[in-house]
Design a protein around this motif. Structure first.
Motif, PDB file in Angstrom:
ATOM      1  N   ARG A  42      14.261  -0.256  -0.021  1.00 17.06           N
ATOM      2  CA  ARG A  42      15.189  -0.525  -1.115  1.00 17.06           C
ATOM      3  C   ARG A  42      14.721  -1.757  -1.901  1.00 17.06           C
ATOM      4  O   ARG A  42      14.360  -2.773  -1.302  1.00 17.06           O
ATOM      5  CB  ARG A  42      16.602  -0.762  -0.587  1.00 17.06           C
ATOM      6  CG  ARG A  42      17.219   0.437   0.112  1.00 17.06           C
ATOM      7  CD  ARG A  42      18.695   0.196   0.393  1.00 17.06           C
ATOM      8  NE  ARG A  42      18.927  -1.012   1.162  1.00 17.06           N
ATOM      9  CZ  ARG A  42      18.827  -1.098   2.491  1.00 17.06           C
ATOM     10  NH1 ARG A  42      18.495  -0.036   3.203  1.00 17.06           N
ATOM     11  NH2 ARG A  42      19.078  -2.239   3.111  1.00 17.06           N
ATOM     12  N   PRO A  43      14.721  -1.690  -3.235  1.00 16.72           N
ATOM     13  CA  PRO A  43      14.331  -2.859  -4.034  1.00 16.72           C
ATOM     14  C   PRO A  43      15.407  -3.933  -3.994  1.00 16.72           C
ATOM     15  O   PRO A  43      16.529  -3.700  -3.535  1.00 16.72           O
ATOM     16  CB  PRO A  43      14.172  -2.278  -5.441  1.00 16.72           C
ATOM     17  CG  PRO A  43      15.102  -1.104  -5.456  1.00 16.72           C
ATOM     18  CD  PRO A  43      15.074  -0.529  -4.060  1.00 16.72           C
ATOM     19  N   LEU A  44      15.092  -5.116  -4.516  1.00 18.94           N
ATOM     20  CA  LEU A  44      16.072  -6.203  -4.540  1.00 18.94           C
ATOM     21  C   LEU A  44      17.230  -5.881  -5.478  1.00 18.94           C
ATOM     22  O   LEU A  44      18.363  -6.292  -5.239  1.00 18.94           O
ATOM     23  CB  LEU A  44      15.404  -7.512  -4.963  1.00 18.94           C
ATOM     24  CG  LEU A  44      14.392  -8.099  -3.963  1.00 18.94           C
ATOM     25  CD1 LEU A  44      13.914  -9.457  -4.437  1.00 18.94           C
ATOM     26  CD2 LEU A  44      14.994  -8.217  -2.562  1.00 18.94           C
ATOM     27  N   GLN A  45      16.961  -5.170  -6.574  1.00 21.02           N
ATOM     28  CA  GLN A  45      18.020  -4.692  -7.461  1.00 21.02           C
ATOM     29  C   GLN A  45      17.978  -3.165  -7.489  1.00 21.02           C
ATOM     30  O   GLN A  45      16.901  -2.567  -7.449  1.00 21.02           O
ATOM     31  CB  GLN A  45      17.854  -5.235  -8.879  1.00 21.02           C
ATOM     32  CG  GLN A  45      18.083  -6.731  -8.972  1.00 21.02           C
ATOM     33  CD  GLN A  45      17.931  -7.243 -10.406  1.00 21.02           C
ATOM     34  OE1 GLN A  45      17.376  -6.583 -11.272  1.00 21.02           O
ATOM     35  NE2 GLN A  45      18.422  -8.452 -10.649  1.00 21.02           N
ATOM     36  N   ARG A  46      19.144  -2.556  -7.545  1.00 21.40           N
ATOM     37  CA  ARG A  46      19.227  -1.107  -7.429  1.00 21.40           C
ATOM     38  C   ARG A  46      18.677  -0.420  -8.680  1.00 21.40           C
ATOM     39  O   ARG A  46      18.959  -0.803  -9.817  1.00 21.40           O
ATOM     40  CB  ARG A  46      20.665  -0.667  -7.180  1.00 21.40           C
ATOM     41  CG  ARG A  46      21.197  -1.088  -5.811  1.00 21.40           C
ATOM     42  CD  ARG A  46      22.558  -0.490  -5.553  1.00 21.40           C
ATOM     43  NE  ARG A  46      22.525   0.963  -5.517  1.00 21.40           N
ATOM     44  CZ  ARG A  46      22.222   1.682  -4.449  1.00 21.40           C
ATOM     45  NH1 ARG A  46      21.899   1.082  -3.318  1.00 21.40           N
ATOM     46  NH2 ARG A  46      22.242   2.995  -4.497  1.00 21.40           N
ATOM     47  N   LEU A  47      17.910   0.637  -8.428  1.00 22.53           N
ATOM     48  CA  LEU A  47      17.354   1.439  -9.507  1.00 22.53           C
ATOM     49  C   LEU A  47      18.383   2.382 -10.124  1.00 22.53           C
ATOM     50  O   LEU A  47      18.171   2.906 -11.217  1.00 22.53           O
ATOM     51  CB  LEU A  47      16.160   2.244  -8.989  1.00 22.53           C
ATOM     52  CG  LEU A  47      14.908   1.413  -8.671  1.00 22.53           C
ATOM     53  CD1 LEU A  47      13.989   2.162  -7.712  1.00 22.53           C
ATOM     54  CD2 LEU A  47      14.165   1.059  -9.944  1.00 22.53           C
ATOM     55  N   ASP A  48      19.503   2.623  -9.421  1.00 16.14           N
ATOM     56  CA  ASP A  48      20.480   3.577  -9.967  1.00 16.14           C
ATOM     57  C   ASP A  48      21.207   3.033 -11.194  1.00 16.14           C
ATOM     58  O   ASP A  48      21.964   3.753 -11.839  1.00 16.14           O
ATOM     59  CB  ASP A  48      21.461   4.056  -8.905  1.00 16.14           C
ATOM     60  CG  ASP A  48      22.304   2.952  -8.293  1.00 16.14           C
ATOM     61  OD1 ASP A  48      22.269   1.821  -8.817  1.00 16.14           O
ATOM     62  OD2 ASP A  48      22.986   3.220  -7.290  1.00 16.14           O
TER      63      ASP A  48
ATOM     64  N   THR B 281       0.842  -1.194   0.000  1.00 14.26           N
ATOM     65  CA  THR B 281       0.000   0.000   0.000  1.00 14.26           C
ATOM     66  C   THR B 281       0.872   1.237   0.000  1.00 14.26           C
ATOM     67  O   THR B 281       1.528   1.538   1.007  1.00 14.26           O
ATOM     68  CB  THR B 281      -0.939   0.013   1.221  1.00 14.26           C
ATOM     69  OG1 THR B 281      -1.701  -1.200   1.230  1.00 14.26           O
ATOM     70  CG2 THR B 281      -1.880   1.209   1.167  1.00 14.26           C
ATOM     71  N   ASP B 282       0.888   1.968  -1.143  1.00 11.14           N
ATOM     72  CA  ASP B 282       1.746   3.138  -1.293  1.00 11.14           C
ATOM     73  C   ASP B 282       3.178   2.799  -0.888  1.00 11.14           C
ATOM     74  O   ASP B 282       3.791   3.471  -0.064  1.00 11.14           O
ATOM     75  CB  ASP B 282       1.206   4.321  -0.481  1.00 11.14           C
ATOM     76  CG  ASP B 282      -0.085   4.858  -1.066  1.00 11.14           C
ATOM     77  OD1 ASP B 282      -0.225   4.812  -2.299  1.00 11.14           O
ATOM     78  OD2 ASP B 282      -0.950   5.315  -0.301  1.00 11.14           O
ATOM     79  N   CYS B 283       3.672   1.740  -1.482  1.00 12.53           N
ATOM     80  CA  CYS B 283       5.025   1.238  -1.199  1.00 12.53           C
ATOM     81  C   CYS B 283       5.989   1.842  -2.211  1.00 12.53           C
ATOM     82  O   CYS B 283       5.862   1.625  -3.420  1.00 12.53           O
ATOM     83  CB  CYS B 283       5.040  -0.285  -1.293  1.00 12.53           C
ATOM     84  SG  CYS B 283       6.675  -1.019  -1.142  1.00 12.53           S
ATOM     85  N   TRP B 284       6.949   2.617  -1.724  1.00 14.73           N
ATOM     86  CA  TRP B 284       7.966   3.235  -2.580  1.00 14.73           C
ATOM     87  C   TRP B 284       9.203   2.353  -2.630  1.00 14.73           C
ATOM     88  O   TRP B 284       9.731   1.939  -1.594  1.00 14.73           O
ATOM     89  CB  TRP B 284       8.363   4.604  -2.039  1.00 14.73           C
ATOM     90  CG  TRP B 284       7.376   5.689  -2.297  1.00 14.73           C
ATOM     91  CD1 TRP B 284       6.397   6.124  -1.466  1.00 14.73           C
ATOM     92  CD2 TRP B 284       7.281   6.496  -3.477  1.00 14.73           C
ATOM     93  NE1 TRP B 284       5.689   7.151  -2.045  1.00 14.73           N
ATOM     94  CE2 TRP B 284       6.215   7.394  -3.277  1.00 14.73           C
ATOM     95  CE3 TRP B 284       7.991   6.545  -4.670  1.00 14.73           C
ATOM     96  CZ2 TRP B 284       5.845   8.341  -4.238  1.00 14.73           C
ATOM     97  CZ3 TRP B 284       7.617   7.481  -5.634  1.00 14.73           C
ATOM     98  CH2 TRP B 284       6.564   8.358  -5.417  1.00 14.73           C
ATOM     99  N   PHE B 285       9.680   2.066  -3.832  1.00 15.48           N
ATOM    100  CA  PHE B 285      10.976   1.413  -4.028  1.00 15.48           C
ATOM    101  C   PHE B 285      11.991   2.516  -4.326  1.00 15.48           C
ATOM    102  O   PHE B 285      11.863   3.239  -5.323  1.00 15.48           O
ATOM    103  CB  PHE B 285      10.908   0.402  -5.173  1.00 15.48           C
ATOM    104  CG  PHE B 285      10.063  -0.796  -4.855  1.00 15.48           C
ATOM    105  CD1 PHE B 285      10.586  -1.853  -4.131  1.00 15.48           C
ATOM    106  CD2 PHE B 285       8.745  -0.865  -5.265  1.00 15.48           C
ATOM    107  CE1 PHE B 285       9.811  -2.961  -3.821  1.00 15.48           C
ATOM    108  CE2 PHE B 285       7.959  -1.973  -4.969  1.00 15.48           C
ATOM    109  CZ  PHE B 285       8.491  -3.022  -4.243  1.00 15.48           C
TER     110      PHE B 285
END
Length: 522
Positions: free
Chosen positions: A155-161, A131-135
């Protein structure tokens, strides 16, 4: 006479459904989220603030996720008019009774190779909804450390950067696959936030371990603006006029770093990364005792011992345990220091069946409490008691790990334990923790060929200048011209176009002047 009333009720209900459908189709306001760059207002009580971010929401709502295995739902967002990505975050709301079933990925435009794994097989059963979860790469907690309904940043399992620098214009896709049978859900809505470059930003790390430093105060001496670093050691100044600035980095128990000549230009962005040196030392000790059996219902407890010969004053202590037991909820585990202070590390308030403590570190500064973990409790957790009760005590003497079993039908063993103790910096360390002198130390390296570091200490806050002269006495650079706090400071010099030769660095404050000779060899 009842028929017109019934018709009226049907009309009212129909109008209400139309209103709700229109409201659902309208763009949804974003809930407030702080990602280190922005705060976006979403309620009447919160005043919206200026943001550098572009937020793009999916127009699709309540999209079914077919039952698995192999059930896939995709939803797209079309983005145009954006500049290249410097930071990207994703917000997701999914209703599903079994989040562990889900495999969630983000696919970047026109490039199937740019696929980021956000979440897969969350390690917990009966977990409902996102619910309104930000990665967000800069979040304090990883997604596996979260708890339903996962509202907030993780933090996601793989980095968004890994997406930084790409052209964001095109079609972005959220792909949700249900990998197991018997449950269905919906992608309720999702959004992409693209953060644009800010004029000044950077990252601060520990110079020895290279780990990020949080809560470092970063001050623009020339403007008195300041901020603090995030849990990932990042900082930024979003609103700063063009010009030359001096940055000061300070953190308790660390030295102070000053970086002068930081240039901000109109429409550009500057990145200043730096590192701080800890003024305290850490020492590790491990017990070499053989494993100790924990008999069934031994309320008096059994102990494993560790003798420390070093005589330091404890500034902080963490305890790492390896303990085998089928029901660790039966146990109370304590650490007892040489001054007989006992701290409860594990003392669960309820009966469960979690097994084992495997490389479990009890640390007052951990994000999660041990009571919030699940077996085998691998990682860092806050203990049941507070280890700060040992701060200030001596390290010298016998430390004991005690385990007591209070329930029937199980037994286990203490396999090993270790201490990670932080102590004040030793007296012979050349970096003074509490400087009592005005001092300019030798730069390092010296001679140098591209850059060198100056270190100086101040006994009190004062206005100082650090100036570089050539061998003829001609001033070639002003490295620092600002008021600085008491403490140890660092200033960096990049040789740039300076020719090889002998130079002199002069540190000056009201009534005091110090000079050092340096050599530039190219």
């Amino acid at each position: 006479m009842k028929l017109p009333v019934l018709k009226l009720a049907v009309v009212v209900a129909t109008l209400a459904l139309i209103y709700l459908a229109l409201a659902a189709a309208s763009p949804k306001p974003l809930d407030g989220k702080h990602c280190g760059r922005t705060v976006i207002g979403s309620t009447a009580e919160r005043t919206p603030v200026h943001t550098l971010d572009g937020v793009h929401e999916s127009g699709e709502i309540h999209l079914p996720i077919p039952d698995g295995p192999g059930g896939v739902a995709t939803s797209s967002i079309q983005i145009s008019g954006e500049t290249e990505v410097t930071d990207l975050n994703v917000r997701v709301t999914i209703t599903h009774p079994w989040v562990r079933d889900l495999h969630i990925t983000l696919i970047a435009p026109n490039d199937s190779a740019s696929e980021i794994l956000l979440l897969r097989r969350f390690p917990g059963d009966s977990v409902e909804n996102l619910t309104d979860c930000w990665f967000d790469d800069e979040a304090d907690l990883g997604i596996y450390e979260g708890a339903p309904p996962f509202t907030g940043s993780f933090r996601p399992l793989q980095r968004l950067d890994s997406l930084d620098g790409i052209d964001p214009n095109g079609t972005w896709t959220l792909r949700v696959e249900d990998e197991f049978a018997d449950d269905t859900g919906f992608i309720e809505h999702w959004a992409i936030e693209i953060n644009r470059a800010v004029p000044l930003s950077g990252r601060v790390v520990n110079r020895v371990t290279r780990s990020p430093l949080s809560l470092v105060k970063v001050k623009l001496i020339d403007s008195e603006d300041s901020t603090t670093t995030s849990s990932q050691g990042r900082y930024e100044f979003a609103d700063i006029a063009p010009g030359l600035y001096t940055l000061q980095f300070t953190k308790a128990t660390y030295d102070t770093v000053l970086v002068s000549g930081v240039e901000i230009v109109e429409g550009g962005f500057t990145v200043i990364d730096t590192s701080l040196v800890s003024l305290i030392n850490s020492v590790d000790y491990a017990s070499d005792d053989p494993p100790v059996t924990i008999p069934d219902t031994t309320s008096s407890g059994v102990t494993m011992s560790l003798f420390v010969n070093d005589d330091f004053s404890v500034s902080d202590v963490d305890v790492t345990i390896n303990l085998e037991h089928p029901r660790v909820y039966d146990l109370i585990v304590q650490i007892i220091d040489p001054e007989a202070t006992a701290v409860d590390l594990v003392n669960f308030p309820q009966v469960r069946t979690d097994a084992n403590l495997t490389e479990t570190t009890l640390d007052d500064e951990a994000e999660l409490s041990i009571n919030d973990g699940t077996g085998p409790f691998t990682g860092r957790f806050r203990p049941h008691g507070t280890l700060s009760a040992i701060d200030g005590h001596t390290t010298r003497g016998e430390w004991q790990l005690l385990a007591a079993d209070f329930f029937l039908n199980t037994e286990g063993r203490i396999v090993s334990f270790a201490l990670h103790i932080t102590v004040p910096m030793s007296a012979d360390d050349p970096r003074p923790a509490r400087p009592d002198d005005f001092e300019l130390l030798t730069n390092y390296p010296n001679p140098f060929n591209s850059s060198t570091e100056f270190r100086f200490s101040l006994d009190a806050p004062q206005y100082v200048t650090l100036t570089l002269f050539d061998i003829t006495g001609r001033q070639v650079s002003v490295l620092l011209n600002a008021r600085a706090d008491a403490g140890v400071h660092h200033v960096y010099l990049a040789a740039g176009n300076l020719p090889s030769g002998i130079y002199f660095a002069r540190l000056q404050s009201p009534g005091q002047t110090l000079t050092r000779k340096i050599a530039l060899v190219k």
